[in-house]
Design an enzyme around this catalytic site. Sequence first.
Site, PDB file in Angstrom:
ATOM      1  N   TYR A 176       0.809  -1.250   0.000  1.00 27.84           N
ATOM      2  CA  TYR A 176       0.000   0.000   0.000  1.00 27.84           C
ATOM      3  C   TYR A 176       0.828   1.279   0.000  1.00 27.84           C
ATOM      4  CZ  TYR A 176      -2.792  -3.776   1.977  1.00 27.84           C
ATOM      5  OH  TYR A 176      -3.362  -4.999   2.216  1.00 27.84           O
ATOM      6  N   THR A 179       3.095   0.346  -7.026  1.00 29.83           N
ATOM      7  CA  THR A 179       2.493   0.095  -8.340  1.00 29.83           C
ATOM      8  C   THR A 179       2.015   1.407  -8.971  1.00 29.83           C
ATOM      9  OG1 THR A 179       1.881  -2.140  -7.691  1.00 29.83           O
ATOM     10  CG2 THR A 179       0.683  -1.200  -9.557  1.00 29.83           C
ATOM     11  N   GLU A 227       5.899  -6.382  -8.994  1.00 31.75           N
ATOM     12  CA  GLU A 227       5.950  -7.483  -8.016  1.00 31.75           C
ATOM     13  C   GLU A 227       7.197  -8.364  -8.203  1.00 31.75           C
ATOM     14  OE1 GLU A 227       3.675  -7.443  -5.695  1.00 31.75           O
ATOM     15  OE2 GLU A 227       1.863  -6.594  -6.560  1.00 31.75           O
TER      16      GLU A 227
HETATM   17  N1  LIG Z   1      -1.955   2.262   4.752  1.00 26.28           N
HETATM   18  C1  LIG Z   1      -1.951   2.890   3.567  1.00 26.28           C
HETATM   19  N2  LIG Z   1      -1.010   3.813   3.299  1.00 26.28           N
HETATM   20  C2  LIG Z   1      -0.991   4.445   2.118  1.00 26.28           C
HETATM   21  N3  LIG Z   1      -1.875   4.203   1.108  1.00 26.28           N
HETATM   22  C3  LIG Z   1      -2.818   3.297   1.318  1.00 26.28           C
HETATM   23  C4  LIG Z   1      -2.913   2.585   2.550  1.00 26.28           C
HETATM   24  N4  LIG Z   1      -3.955   1.735   2.458  1.00 26.28           N
HETATM   25  C5  LIG Z   1      -4.471   1.889   1.229  1.00 26.28           C
HETATM   26  N5  LIG Z   1      -3.803   2.827   0.525  1.00 26.28           N
HETATM   27  C6  LIG Z   1      -4.085   3.194  -0.868  1.00 26.28           C
HETATM   28  O1  LIG Z   1      -3.194   2.433  -1.668  1.00 26.28           O
HETATM   29  C7  LIG Z   1      -2.666   3.261  -2.691  1.00 26.28           C
HETATM   30  C8  LIG Z   1      -1.349   2.715  -3.189  1.00 26.28           C
HETATM   31  O2  LIG Z   1      -1.608   1.536  -3.909  1.00 26.28           O
HETATM   32  P1  LIG Z   1      -0.497   0.827  -4.765  1.00 26.28           P
HETATM   33  O3  LIG Z   1       0.166   1.812  -5.676  1.00 26.28           O
HETATM   34  O4  LIG Z   1      -1.148  -0.372  -5.397  1.00 26.28           O
HETATM   35  O5  LIG Z   1       0.548   0.405  -3.633  1.00 26.28           O
HETATM   36  P2  LIG Z   1       1.545  -0.835  -3.550  1.00 26.28           P
HETATM   37  O6  LIG Z   1       1.850  -1.286  -4.954  1.00 26.28           O
HETATM   38  O7  LIG Z   1       2.750  -0.314  -2.835  1.00 26.28           O
HETATM   39  O8  LIG Z   1       0.819  -1.893  -2.758  1.00 26.28           O
HETATM   40  C9  LIG Z   1      -2.597   4.629  -2.059  1.00 26.28           C
HETATM   41  O9  LIG Z   1      -2.611   5.652  -3.035  1.00 26.28           O
HETATM   42  C10 LIG Z   1      -3.840   4.673  -1.180  1.00 26.28           C
HETATM   43  O10 LIG Z   1      -4.953   5.119  -1.927  1.00 26.28           O
HETATM   44  C1  LIG Z   2       4.093  -8.881   2.927  1.00 25.16           C
HETATM   45  C2  LIG Z   2       3.902 -10.001   1.981  1.00 25.16           C
HETATM   46  C3  LIG Z   2       3.083  -9.851   0.868  1.00 25.16           C
HETATM   47  N1  LIG Z   2       2.922 -10.875  -0.002  1.00 25.16           N
HETATM   48  C4  LIG Z   2       2.086 -10.697  -1.197  1.00 25.16           C
HETATM   49  C5  LIG Z   2       0.751 -10.049  -0.954  1.00 25.16           C
HETATM   50  C6  LIG Z   2       0.473  -9.357  -2.273  1.00 25.16           C
HETATM   51  O1  LIG Z   2      -0.091 -10.323  -3.163  1.00 25.16           O
HETATM   52  C7  LIG Z   2       1.859  -8.953  -2.775  1.00 25.16           C
HETATM   53  C8  LIG Z   2       2.222  -7.524  -2.490  1.00 25.16           C
HETATM   54  O2  LIG Z   2       1.389  -6.650  -3.186  1.00 25.16           O
HETATM   55  P1  LIG Z   2       1.508  -5.041  -3.134  1.00 25.16           P
HETATM   56  O3  LIG Z   2       1.349  -4.631  -4.562  1.00 25.16           O
HETATM   57  O4  LIG Z   2       2.839  -4.671  -2.575  1.00 25.16           O
HETATM   58  O5  LIG Z   2       0.391  -4.565  -2.281  1.00 25.16           O
HETATM   59  O6  LIG Z   2       2.765  -9.816  -2.086  1.00 25.16           O
HETATM   60  C9  LIG Z   2       3.570 -12.076   0.201  1.00 25.16           C
HETATM   61  O7  LIG Z   2       3.453 -13.025  -0.602  1.00 25.16           O
HETATM   62  N2  LIG Z   2       4.360 -12.228   1.296  1.00 25.16           N
HETATM   63  C10 LIG Z   2       4.555 -11.232   2.200  1.00 25.16           C
HETATM   64  O8  LIG Z   2       5.304 -11.443   3.194  1.00 25.16           O
END
Ligand SMILES: Nc1ncnc2c1ncn2[C@@H]1O[C@H](COP(=O)(O)OP(=O)(O)O)[C@@H](O)[C@H]1O
Ligand SMILES: Cc1cn([C@H]2C[C@H](O)[C@@H](COP(=O)(O)O)O2)c(=O)[nH]c1=O
Length: 184
Positions: free
Chosen positions: A13, A17, A84
């Site tokens: 989060y 991405t 990822e």
């Molecule tokens: N705890 C959090 N901190 C920041 N953003 C969050 C959180 N929970 C949900 N979001 C949402 O997730 C978005 C980021 O998503 P994404 O780009 O898919 O992140 P990542 O790929 O790092 O998981 C943020 O813009 C926000 O809208």
């Molecule tokens: C912490 C953690 C995450 N994963 C998995 C869970 C999600 O499918 C991705 C991460 O997705 P995001 O784009 O960064 O939100 O990874 C995992 O397999 N193992 C872990 O420890």
Amino acid sequence: MSGKFILIVGPMYSGKTSELISFIEIYTLGKKKIKVFKPIIDTRYASEYVVSHTGTKVEAIPIKESKEMYNYLDYDEKAVFVDEVQFFDEGLKDVINDLLKKGINVYCSGLDLTYKNNPFQTTILLSAYADEIIKKKAVCHECGEYNGTISFKLVGNGDEIDVGGFEKYIAVCRDCYEKLNAEK
Ligand SMILES: Nc1ncnc2c1ncn2[C@@H]1O[C@H](COP(=O)(O)OP(=O)(O)O)[C@@H](O)[C@H]1O
Ligand SMILES: Cc1cn([C@H]2C[C@H](O)[C@@H](COP(=O)(O)O)O2)c(=O)[nH]c1=O
Ligand SMILES: [Zn+2]
């Protein structure tokens, strides 16, 4: 001239991405040829798209092993994107280095740490080659501070590879991570 390698890391989060998609947009707006790859196991939102938690998405080629990228590359791409990366084999570093030698820019994003606070090996390996590392933070789900650096697993098995989203993981700061683990 060799390509540039940008690596985006952080907890879940944190916007990894979204940042990757912003870079993709710069190339597509400029009508530059690109390729986007994602691991086939990540079927959370859509199997043939890279999708952020806010719903923005771009088409991507799902692959199992990094060497499959060679089947899709034409070598006239301006940039190659991989989401990822933590789910890929360590051979990804060789594919990336081949691309960089051919002058193709590479953008990757991935988790740096598992929910057990262990490094994801492929991400850490790639960091040795990156020209730039963008380290993202999330808002801590527990204390609300903008210092979330690690993902905490709420439910599920003990596997460090376990695809999921809000139903399974939260992002927290280091203090809240220690507190939550102590309460378990
Ligand atoms: N705890 C959090 N901190 C920041 N953003 C969050 C959180 N929970 C949900 N979001 C949402 O997730 C978005 C980021 O998503 P994404 O780009 O898919 O992140 P990542 O790929 O790092 O998981 C943020 O813009 C926000 O809208
Ligand atoms: C912490 C953690 C995450 N994963 C998995 C869970 C999600 O499918 C991705 C991460 O997705 P995001 O784009 O960064 O939100 O990874 C995992 O397999 N193992 C872990 O420890
Ligand atoms: Zn916190």
